[in-house]
Enzyme design. Sequence first.
Site, PDB file in Angstrom:
ATOM      1  N   ARG A 166      -2.193  -1.987  -3.816  1.00 15.57           N
ATOM      2  CA  ARG A 166      -3.237  -0.954  -3.846  1.00 15.57           C
ATOM      3  C   ARG A 166      -2.884  -0.003  -4.982  1.00 15.57           C
ATOM      4  O   ARG A 166      -1.770   0.516  -5.041  1.00 15.57           O
ATOM      5  CB  ARG A 166      -3.273  -0.190  -2.526  1.00 15.57           C
ATOM      6  CG  ARG A 166      -4.215   1.000  -2.565  1.00 15.57           C
ATOM      7  CD  ARG A 166      -4.137   1.815  -1.288  1.00 15.57           C
ATOM      8  NE  ARG A 166      -4.988   2.997  -1.363  1.00 15.57           N
ATOM      9  CZ  ARG A 166      -4.681   4.163  -0.816  1.00 15.57           C
ATOM     10  NH1 ARG A 166      -3.550   4.315  -0.141  1.00 15.57           N
ATOM     11  NH2 ARG A 166      -5.493   5.187  -0.932  1.00 15.57           N
TER      12      ARG A 166
ATOM     13  N   ARG B 284      -2.918  18.683   1.199  1.00 20.09           N
ATOM     14  CA  ARG B 284      -3.726  19.029   0.012  1.00 20.09           C
ATOM     15  C   ARG B 284      -4.831  20.013   0.376  1.00 20.09           C
ATOM     16  O   ARG B 284      -5.419  19.929   1.452  1.00 20.09           O
ATOM     17  CB  ARG B 284      -4.356  17.756  -0.573  1.00 20.09           C
ATOM     18  CG  ARG B 284      -3.396  16.902  -1.341  1.00 20.09           C
ATOM     19  CD  ARG B 284      -4.012  15.565  -1.716  1.00 20.09           C
ATOM     20  NE  ARG B 284      -3.482  14.488  -0.892  1.00 20.09           N
ATOM     21  CZ  ARG B 284      -3.924  13.239  -0.886  1.00 20.09           C
ATOM     22  NH1 ARG B 284      -4.934  12.899  -1.657  1.00 20.09           N
ATOM     23  NH2 ARG B 284      -3.361  12.325  -0.113  1.00 20.09           N
TER      24      ARG B 284
ATOM     25  N   HIS C 207     -12.800   9.003   6.195  1.00 21.89           N
ATOM     26  CA  HIS C 207     -11.424   8.482   6.135  1.00 21.89           C
ATOM     27  C   HIS C 207     -10.499   9.682   6.301  1.00 21.89           C
ATOM     28  O   HIS C 207     -10.374  10.514   5.400  1.00 21.89           O
ATOM     29  CB  HIS C 207     -11.179   7.777   4.799  1.00 21.89           C
ATOM     30  CG  HIS C 207      -9.768   7.279   4.650  1.00 21.89           C
ATOM     31  ND1 HIS C 207      -9.425   5.948   4.729  1.00 21.89           N
ATOM     32  CD2 HIS C 207      -8.610   7.951   4.455  1.00 21.89           C
ATOM     33  CE1 HIS C 207      -8.119   5.825   4.588  1.00 21.89           C
ATOM     34  NE2 HIS C 207      -7.598   7.032   4.409  1.00 21.89           N
TER      35      HIS C 207
ATOM     36  N   GLU D   9      -8.780   7.840  13.774  1.00 21.92           N
ATOM     37  CA  GLU D   9      -8.672   6.886  14.881  1.00 21.92           C
ATOM     38  C   GLU D   9      -8.002   7.473  16.116  1.00 21.92           C
ATOM     39  O   GLU D   9      -8.273   7.028  17.231  1.00 21.92           O
ATOM     40  CB  GLU D   9      -7.871   5.650  14.429  1.00 21.92           C
ATOM     41  CG  GLU D   9      -8.590   4.804  13.398  1.00 21.92           C
ATOM     42  CD  GLU D   9      -7.688   3.730  12.788  1.00 21.92           C
ATOM     43  OE1 GLU D   9      -6.885   3.129  13.526  1.00 21.92           O
ATOM     44  OE2 GLU D   9      -7.789   3.506  11.574  1.00 21.92           O
TER      45      GLU D   9
ATOM     46  N   HIS E 264     -10.162   6.159  -1.787  1.00 22.49           N
ATOM     47  CA  HIS E 264     -10.249   5.509  -0.462  1.00 22.49           C
ATOM     48  C   HIS E 264     -11.309   4.412  -0.433  1.00 22.49           C
ATOM     49  O   HIS E 264     -11.831   4.068   0.625  1.00 22.49           O
ATOM     50  CB  HIS E 264     -10.539   6.538   0.654  1.00 22.49           C
ATOM     51  CG  HIS E 264      -9.423   7.492   0.902  1.00 22.49           C
ATOM     52  ND1 HIS E 264      -9.626   8.850   1.054  1.00 22.49           N
ATOM     53  CD2 HIS E 264      -8.083   7.287   1.014  1.00 22.49           C
ATOM     54  CE1 HIS E 264      -8.456   9.448   1.250  1.00 22.49           C
ATOM     55  NE2 HIS E 264      -7.503   8.528   1.228  1.00 22.49           N
TER      56      HIS E 264
ATOM     57  N   GLU F 115      -7.203  -1.424   5.120  1.00 19.16           N
ATOM     58  CA  GLU F 115      -7.046  -1.492   3.659  1.00 19.16           C
ATOM     59  C   GLU F 115      -6.362  -2.800   3.247  1.00 19.16           C
ATOM     60  O   GLU F 115      -6.789  -3.445   2.286  1.00 19.16           O
ATOM     61  CB  GLU F 115      -6.221  -0.297   3.163  1.00 19.16           C
ATOM     62  CG  GLU F 115      -7.018   1.001   3.115  1.00 19.16           C
ATOM     63  CD  GLU F 115      -6.164   2.231   2.820  1.00 19.16           C
ATOM     64  OE1 GLU F 115      -5.043   2.332   3.357  1.00 19.16           O
ATOM     65  OE2 GLU F 115      -6.623   3.101   2.061  1.00 19.16           O
TER      66      GLU F 115
ATOM     67  N   ASP G 250       0.681  17.372  10.124  1.00 17.81           N
ATOM     68  CA  ASP G 250       0.449  16.297  11.088  1.00 17.81           C
ATOM     69  C   ASP G 250      -0.186  16.905  12.334  1.00 17.81           C
ATOM     70  O   ASP G 250       0.401  17.795  12.946  1.00 17.81           O
ATOM     71  CB  ASP G 250       1.806  15.653  11.422  1.00 17.81           C
ATOM     72  CG  ASP G 250       1.651  14.346  12.149  1.00 17.81           C
ATOM     73  OD1 ASP G 250       0.915  14.299  13.158  1.00 17.81           O
ATOM     74  OD2 ASP G 250       2.265  13.353  11.705  1.00 17.81           O
ATOM     75  N   THR G 251      -1.366  16.415  12.693  1.00 19.69           N
ATOM     76  CA  THR G 251      -2.067  17.023  13.839  1.00 19.69           C
ATOM     77  C   THR G 251      -1.269  16.855  15.139  1.00 19.69           C
ATOM     78  O   THR G 251      -1.442  17.639  16.064  1.00 19.69           O
ATOM     79  CB  THR G 251      -3.472  16.417  14.020  1.00 19.69           C
ATOM     80  OG1 THR G 251      -3.347  15.002  14.143  1.00 19.69           O
ATOM     81  CG2 THR G 251      -4.369  16.745  12.839  1.00 19.69           C
TER      82      THR G 251
ATOM     83  N   ASN H 188       0.853  -1.191   0.000  1.00 22.83           N
ATOM     84  CA  ASN H 188       0.000   0.000   0.000  1.00 22.83           C
ATOM     85  C   ASN H 188       0.886   1.237   0.000  1.00 22.83           C
ATOM     86  O   ASN H 188       1.459   1.610   1.024  1.00 22.83           O
ATOM     87  CB  ASN H 188      -0.908  -0.013   1.241  1.00 22.83           C
ATOM     88  CG  ASN H 188      -1.825   1.210   1.318  1.00 22.83           C
ATOM     89  OD1 ASN H 188      -1.682   2.163   0.558  1.00 22.83           O
ATOM     90  ND2 ASN H 188      -2.760   1.185   2.259  1.00 22.83           N
TER      91      ASN H 188
ATOM     92  N   GLY I 276      -4.395  11.565   3.162  1.00 17.87           N
ATOM     93  CA  GLY I 276      -5.524  12.007   2.332  1.00 17.87           C
ATOM     94  C   GLY I 276      -6.795  11.873   3.165  1.00 17.87           C
ATOM     95  O   GLY I 276      -6.889  10.959   3.984  1.00 17.87           O
TER      96      GLY I 276
HETATM   97  N1  ADP Z   1      -2.248  12.593  14.119  1.00 19.00           N
HETATM   98  C1  ADP Z   1      -1.633  11.998  13.110  1.00 19.00           C
HETATM   99  N2  ADP Z   1      -1.068  10.778  13.275  1.00 19.00           N
HETATM  100  C2  ADP Z   1      -0.447  10.160  12.259  1.00 19.00           C
HETATM  101  N3  ADP Z   1      -0.340  10.686  11.027  1.00 19.00           N
HETATM  102  C3  ADP Z   1      -0.888  11.904  10.802  1.00 19.00           C
HETATM  103  C4  ADP Z   1      -1.554  12.612  11.832  1.00 19.00           C
HETATM  104  N4  ADP Z   1      -1.982  13.798  11.328  1.00 19.00           N
HETATM  105  C5  ADP Z   1      -1.630  13.817  10.048  1.00 19.00           C
HETATM  106  N5  ADP Z   1      -0.962  12.691   9.715  1.00 19.00           N
HETATM  107  C6  ADP Z   1      -0.437  12.393   8.386  1.00 19.00           C
HETATM  108  O1  ADP Z   1      -1.119  11.248   7.911  1.00 19.00           O
HETATM  109  C7  ADP Z   1      -0.227  10.424   7.175  1.00 19.00           C
HETATM  110  C8  ADP Z   1      -0.358   9.012   7.694  1.00 19.00           C
HETATM  111  O2  ADP Z   1      -1.638   8.546   7.357  1.00 19.00           O
HETATM  112  P1  ADP Z   1      -1.794   7.279   6.451  1.00 19.00           P
HETATM  113  O3  ADP Z   1      -3.186   7.221   5.963  1.00 19.00           O
HETATM  114  O4  ADP Z   1      -1.247   6.093   7.139  1.00 19.00           O
HETATM  115  O5  ADP Z   1      -0.809   7.645   5.286  1.00 19.00           O
HETATM  116  P2  ADP Z   1      -1.078   7.769   3.761  1.00 19.00           P
HETATM  117  O6  ADP Z   1      -1.931   8.961   3.538  1.00 19.00           O
HETATM  118  O7  ADP Z   1       0.278   7.882   3.210  1.00 19.00           O
HETATM  119  O8  ADP Z   1      -1.777   6.505   3.372  1.00 19.00           O
HETATM  120  C9  ADP Z   1       1.144  10.995   7.357  1.00 19.00           C
HETATM  121  O9  ADP Z   1       1.491  11.648   6.155  1.00 19.00           O
HETATM  122  C10 ADP Z   1       1.014  12.024   8.464  1.00 19.00           C
HETATM  123  O10 ADP Z   1       1.788  13.157   8.232  1.00 19.00           O
HETATM  124  C1  UVW Z   2      -6.398   8.523  -2.291  1.00 22.22           C
HETATM  125  C2  UVW Z   2      -5.571   9.039  -1.173  1.00 22.22           C
HETATM  126  O1  UVW Z   2      -5.590  10.215  -0.894  1.00 22.22           O
HETATM  127  O2  UVW Z   2      -4.866   8.123  -0.504  1.00 22.22           O
HETATM  128  P1  UVW Z   2      -3.956   8.357   0.789  1.00 22.22           P
HETATM  129  O3  UVW Z   2      -4.849   8.899   1.846  1.00 22.22           O
HETATM  130  O4  UVW Z   2      -3.458   7.000   1.117  1.00 22.22           O
HETATM  131  O5  UVW Z   2      -2.893   9.335   0.422  1.00 22.22           O
HETATM  132 MG    MG Z   3      -3.727   5.943   3.356  1.00 19.46          MG
END
Ligand code: ADP
Ligand code: UVW
Ligand code: MG
Length: 408
Positions: A102, A252, A219, A345, A190, A395, A293-294, A13, A223
Amino acid sequence: MGRRPAVNVLTVNAGSGSLKLSMFDAETSADPAAPAWQAKLVTTDPEAGEGMAGLSLDYGGRKHRLDPLSADTPDRFEALWRAAQEALPEDFRDEPKVVIHRVVHGGDRFDAAVRIDDSVLQEIERWSRFAPLHQAANRAGIDAARRGFPEIPHFAVFDTAFHRTLPAAAFTYAGPRSWRSRGIRRFGFHGISFRAASTRAAEMLGRAGDPSLPLILCHLGGGCSLCATVGGRSIDTTMGLTPLDGIAMSTRSGAIDPAILIHLMRQGMRADEIETLLNRHSGLSGLSGLPGDTRRIRPAAGDGDPDARLALDVFIHRLRAGIGSMLASLGTLPGALVFTDTIGETEPTVRTAACEAFAFLGLTLDPALNGNAVPDCDVATADSRVRALVIHSREAWQMVKECRPLLS
Ligand SMILES: Nc1ncnc2c1ncn2[C@@H]1O[C@H](COP(=O)(O)OP(=O)(O)O)[C@@H](O)[C@H]1O
Ligand SMILES: CC(=O)OP(=O)(O)O
Ligand SMILES: [Mg+2]
């Protein structure tokens, strides 16, 4: 340690900020099943250091941190696979029999998982401009895994497939008629996560298989997108032709007035500069000037940083607007509002703020349950008219389930 089951399906993924490898036993009777091990590379890991990607490995019920890698390591799949194999105990090291990838954008061709061949690769390539943060990474992962494991089948599961049920009013942009024949439409993303979360939510509500169950799924990860489902079918979603549409995200912008693009172009910005600006330097990160990142932005906002505060306020405002929009498409009280993926989560304050705007529906969260949520759980009060579920994002397991009919 007892004997571990045979593990033979590897899922890959590649998200916008992460790469996750998970090893499953395809014949397990558990559903959902946990992977035997999962390795994760996160480019935005706050603990990894400047220019570095954080690596972690979960096995035997424990999370282990591995040495970070340079964030611009060219072959991330190979590097992460090798790091995992070096760190795993002997009896966890198994070669995969099948690899499942994925793929974010499948356009309008794929409504189910497929075995990867040249025509599938061509189709994946065709949509690469329409998922600039993902499709090239997905393709690189496929190429690297096929090089590493050339003798075994590789499958693709698409984010877009779940949204093939969208009605025309939801997937059509209000542009000229000619856009329809040119493929300019909303696809939604997603979908793997939404399919898993909607199935799980129905089970948790005691309504598995109920064709009329309305849900709103949020989600919230790197993203962020929302989906309205009825009986497990997607009827509306916030992402569009690309994963840039919809609510605000980590880096984004989500939907903005399209005239802003015209304005920027008239000021001399090129298309690829605008693409980078909106995909990588906007959202929580662009607004705050911090990583998106929150875990970084929330403490800064608490310390009085006005940009961090505004970033969170805009994120919540857009999230609420998205939920309102999904509610309108359902036209009825949802059985539950579901939160999944990293932010969904792990951030109780985001859930509280999102739900506060919908108190008029009789949706109320229990502060103690919400504050201590361990997915999968229900964090609404006993008398709430809408349940609020926090569901672990699955996923990888969903990818295995979707490929099972192809595995025999
Ligand atoms: N509270 C948080 N905890 C973890 N990741 C976070 C948080 N807030 C924002 N993010 C961002 O979310 C992403 C991780 O989420 P995830 O869905 O696993 O990654 P991706 O979007 O690459 O699939 C990281 O890029 C991170 O910077
Ligand atoms: C589609 C998409 O935004 O995926 P991700 O949240 O994994 O970056
Ligand atoms: Mg993701």
